[in-house]
Design a protein around this motif. Structure first.
Motif, PDB file in Angstrom:
ATOM      1  N   ALA A 100      -6.921  11.126   4.189  1.00 15.01           N
ATOM      2  CA  ALA A 100      -5.463  10.891   4.190  1.00 15.01           C
ATOM      3  C   ALA A 100      -5.145   9.431   4.517  1.00 15.01           C
ATOM      4  O   ALA A 100      -4.254   8.831   3.900  1.00 15.01           O
ATOM      5  CB  ALA A 100      -4.777  11.825   5.182  1.00 15.01           C
ATOM      6  N   ALA A 101      -5.891   8.857   5.472  1.00 14.30           N
ATOM      7  CA  ALA A 101      -5.647   7.462   5.856  1.00 14.30           C
ATOM      8  C   ALA A 101      -5.941   6.522   4.677  1.00 14.30           C
ATOM      9  O   ALA A 101      -5.146   5.624   4.377  1.00 14.30           O
ATOM     10  CB  ALA A 101      -6.507   7.087   7.062  1.00 14.30           C
ATOM     11  N   ILE A 102      -7.077   6.764   4.004  1.00 14.76           N
ATOM     12  CA  ILE A 102      -7.483   5.867   2.914  1.00 14.76           C
ATOM     13  C   ILE A 102      -6.637   6.093   1.659  1.00 14.76           C
ATOM     14  O   ILE A 102      -6.077   5.149   1.095  1.00 14.76           O
ATOM     15  CB  ILE A 102      -8.987   6.053   2.601  1.00 14.76           C
ATOM     16  CG1 ILE A 102      -9.827   5.526   3.774  1.00 14.76           C
ATOM     17  CG2 ILE A 102      -9.360   5.328   1.302  1.00 14.76           C
ATOM     18  CD1 ILE A 102     -11.314   5.828   3.667  1.00 14.76           C
ATOM     19  N   TYR A 103      -6.564   7.361   1.222  1.00 15.42           N
ATOM     20  CA  TYR A 103      -5.931   7.632  -0.073  1.00 15.42           C
ATOM     21  C   TYR A 103      -4.440   7.934   0.025  1.00 15.42           C
ATOM     22  O   TYR A 103      -3.726   7.778  -0.951  1.00 15.42           O
ATOM     23  CB  TYR A 103      -6.672   8.769  -0.787  1.00 15.42           C
ATOM     24  CG  TYR A 103      -8.094   8.376  -1.091  1.00 15.42           C
ATOM     25  CD1 TYR A 103      -8.373   7.457  -2.097  1.00 15.42           C
ATOM     26  CD2 TYR A 103      -9.150   8.863  -0.330  1.00 15.42           C
ATOM     27  CE1 TYR A 103      -9.679   7.050  -2.358  1.00 15.42           C
ATOM     28  CE2 TYR A 103     -10.452   8.476  -0.584  1.00 15.42           C
ATOM     29  CZ  TYR A 103     -10.706   7.566  -1.601  1.00 15.42           C
ATOM     30  OH  TYR A 103     -11.990   7.158  -1.850  1.00 15.42           O
ATOM     31  N   PHE A 105      -2.448   6.532   2.627  1.00 15.87           N
ATOM     32  CA  PHE A 105      -1.735   5.392   3.206  1.00 15.87           C
ATOM     33  C   PHE A 105      -2.355   4.038   2.847  1.00 15.87           C
ATOM     34  O   PHE A 105      -1.819   3.001   3.211  1.00 15.87           O
ATOM     35  CB  PHE A 105      -1.650   5.537   4.730  1.00 15.87           C
ATOM     36  CG  PHE A 105      -0.871   6.750   5.166  1.00 15.87           C
ATOM     37  CD1 PHE A 105       0.521   6.717   5.218  1.00 15.87           C
ATOM     38  CD2 PHE A 105      -1.524   7.931   5.485  1.00 15.87           C
ATOM     39  CE1 PHE A 105       1.244   7.838   5.594  1.00 15.87           C
ATOM     40  CE2 PHE A 105      -0.801   9.062   5.876  1.00 15.87           C
ATOM     41  CZ  PHE A 105       0.580   9.012   5.923  1.00 15.87           C
ATOM     42  N   GLY A 106      -3.516   4.063   2.196  1.00 14.47           N
ATOM     43  CA  GLY A 106      -4.166   2.808   1.822  1.00 14.47           C
ATOM     44  C   GLY A 106      -4.797   2.064   2.983  1.00 14.47           C
ATOM     45  O   GLY A 106      -5.064   0.871   2.894  1.00 14.47           O
ATOM     46  N   TRP A 107      -5.041   2.754   4.094  1.00 12.27           N
ATOM     47  CA  TRP A 107      -5.659   2.131   5.269  1.00 12.27           C
ATOM     48  C   TRP A 107      -7.174   2.205   5.114  1.00 12.27           C
ATOM     49  O   TRP A 107      -7.795   3.194   5.512  1.00 12.27           O
ATOM     50  CB  TRP A 107      -5.205   2.835   6.546  1.00 12.27           C
ATOM     51  CG  TRP A 107      -3.734   2.742   6.792  1.00 12.27           C
ATOM     52  CD1 TRP A 107      -2.905   1.709   6.463  1.00 12.27           C
ATOM     53  CD2 TRP A 107      -2.910   3.727   7.415  1.00 12.27           C
ATOM     54  NE1 TRP A 107      -1.620   1.976   6.850  1.00 12.27           N
ATOM     55  CE2 TRP A 107      -1.588   3.223   7.436  1.00 12.27           C
ATOM     56  CE3 TRP A 107      -3.142   4.981   7.953  1.00 12.27           C
ATOM     57  CZ2 TRP A 107      -0.524   3.912   7.973  1.00 12.27           C
ATOM     58  CZ3 TRP A 107      -2.092   5.691   8.500  1.00 12.27           C
ATOM     59  CH2 TRP A 107      -0.787   5.152   8.506  1.00 12.27           C
ATOM     60  N   GLU A 108      -7.765   1.167   4.553  1.00  3.85           N
ATOM     61  CA  GLU A 108      -9.192   1.262   4.259  1.00  3.85           C
ATOM     62  C   GLU A 108     -10.015   0.063   4.682  1.00  3.85           C
ATOM     63  O   GLU A 108     -11.168  -0.065   4.288  1.00  3.85           O
ATOM     64  CB  GLU A 108      -9.411   1.572   2.780  1.00  3.85           C
ATOM     65  CG  GLU A 108      -8.779   0.589   1.826  1.00  3.85           C
ATOM     66  CD  GLU A 108      -8.949   1.050   0.376  1.00  3.85           C
ATOM     67  OE1 GLU A 108     -10.058   1.447   0.025  1.00  3.85           O
ATOM     68  OE2 GLU A 108      -7.961   1.009  -0.357  1.00  3.85           O
ATOM     69  N   SER A 109      -9.454  -0.804   5.522  1.00  6.72           N
ATOM     70  CA  SER A 109     -10.287  -1.890   6.058  1.00  6.72           C
ATOM     71  C   SER A 109     -11.340  -1.244   6.962  1.00  6.72           C
ATOM     72  O   SER A 109     -11.220  -0.080   7.350  1.00  6.72           O
ATOM     73  CB  SER A 109      -9.442  -2.873   6.865  1.00  6.72           C
ATOM     74  OG  SER A 109      -9.049  -2.292   8.104  1.00  6.72           O
ATOM     75  N   SER A 110     -12.345  -2.007   7.289  1.00  5.41           N
ATOM     76  CA  SER A 110     -13.403  -1.485   8.167  1.00  5.41           C
ATOM     77  C   SER A 110     -12.819  -0.989   9.492  1.00  5.41           C
ATOM     78  O   SER A 110     -13.156   0.093   9.970  1.00  5.41           O
ATOM     79  CB  SER A 110     -14.448  -2.567   8.417  1.00  5.41           C
ATOM     80  OG  SER A 110     -15.534  -2.045   9.125  1.00  5.41           O
ATOM     81  N   LEU A 111     -11.918  -1.771  10.075  1.00  2.82           N
ATOM     82  CA  LEU A 111     -11.289  -1.375  11.339  1.00  2.82           C
ATOM     83  C   LEU A 111     -10.476  -0.089  11.155  1.00  2.82           C
ATOM     84  O   LEU A 111     -10.596   0.841  11.954  1.00  2.82           O
ATOM     85  CB  LEU A 111     -10.389  -2.492  11.878  1.00  2.82           C
ATOM     86  CG  LEU A 111      -9.602  -2.132  13.153  1.00  2.82           C
ATOM     87  CD1 LEU A 111     -10.556  -1.846  14.315  1.00  2.82           C
ATOM     88  CD2 LEU A 111      -8.638  -3.251  13.517  1.00  2.82           C
TER      89      LEU A 111
END
Length: 171
Positions: A100-103, A105-111
């Motif tokens: 859910a975070a990556i796809y 909301f686009g939150w996909e940095s290493s951190l």
């Protein structure tokens, strides 16, 4: 002190042992996922699922032989099946949050991946603790626990009786 405080102490001890195994499993999980994220071209959630499976295997050994070694060992096939089923639910919780975070909301940095991996592990850990202690590593039935305690006390008394006594000093 009543039975409540002894039960609370037992629960605290169990939580501490569960936490120790879980902390090591979390290190394994983060280590494997970060290695896969940085050294392979695997998609982030797929790499994380692999890391979660490695940690599940590590944790089973730790829970069976450390945290819950005194629990009923009667039906290992059923125990392992339940462990894997509840672990799979935990895997879905952990990786669903990361997905859910990556796809979503686009939150996909290493951190960001590591932050949401941590959040997923934390929520999945609460579920796993409840399910493992309730369904997988069941307490021994009371009569078996009493018999085990009685045999331990008998052995302790026997060892005490066989121990050489200090000789009385005569002045």
């Amino acid at each position: 002190m009543g039975h409540g405080s002894a039960g609370l102490r037992r629960l605290a001890h169990e939580v501490a042992k569960f936490g120790a195994v879980g902390a090591l499993g979390t290190i394994v999980n983060f280590g494997v996922s970060n290695l896969l994220w940085h050294l392979t071209s695997l998609q982030a959630v797929r790499a994380n699922v692999i890391a979660t499976v490695v940690a599940i295997a590590f944790n089973y050994v730790g829970f069976r032989y450390f945290t819950y070694r005194d629990r009923d060992k009667g039906d290992r096939a059923k125990e392992l099946t339940l462990f894997l089923a509840f672990s799979a639910v935990g895997l879905v919780i952990e990786n669903g949050i990361l997905y859910a975070a990556i796809y979503g909301f686009g939150w996909e940095s290493s951190l960001e991946r590591n932050v949401f991996k941590f959040v997923g592990i934390a929520i999945a850990t609460l579920f796993r603790f409840w399910s493992y202690r309730t369904w997988v590593f069941k307490s021994l039935p009371a009569h078996e626990a009493v018999a085990s305690a009685e045999s331990f006390l008998e052995e302790a008394e026997k060892a005490e009786a066989e121990r050489p006594k200090p000789k009385a000093r005569v002045s």
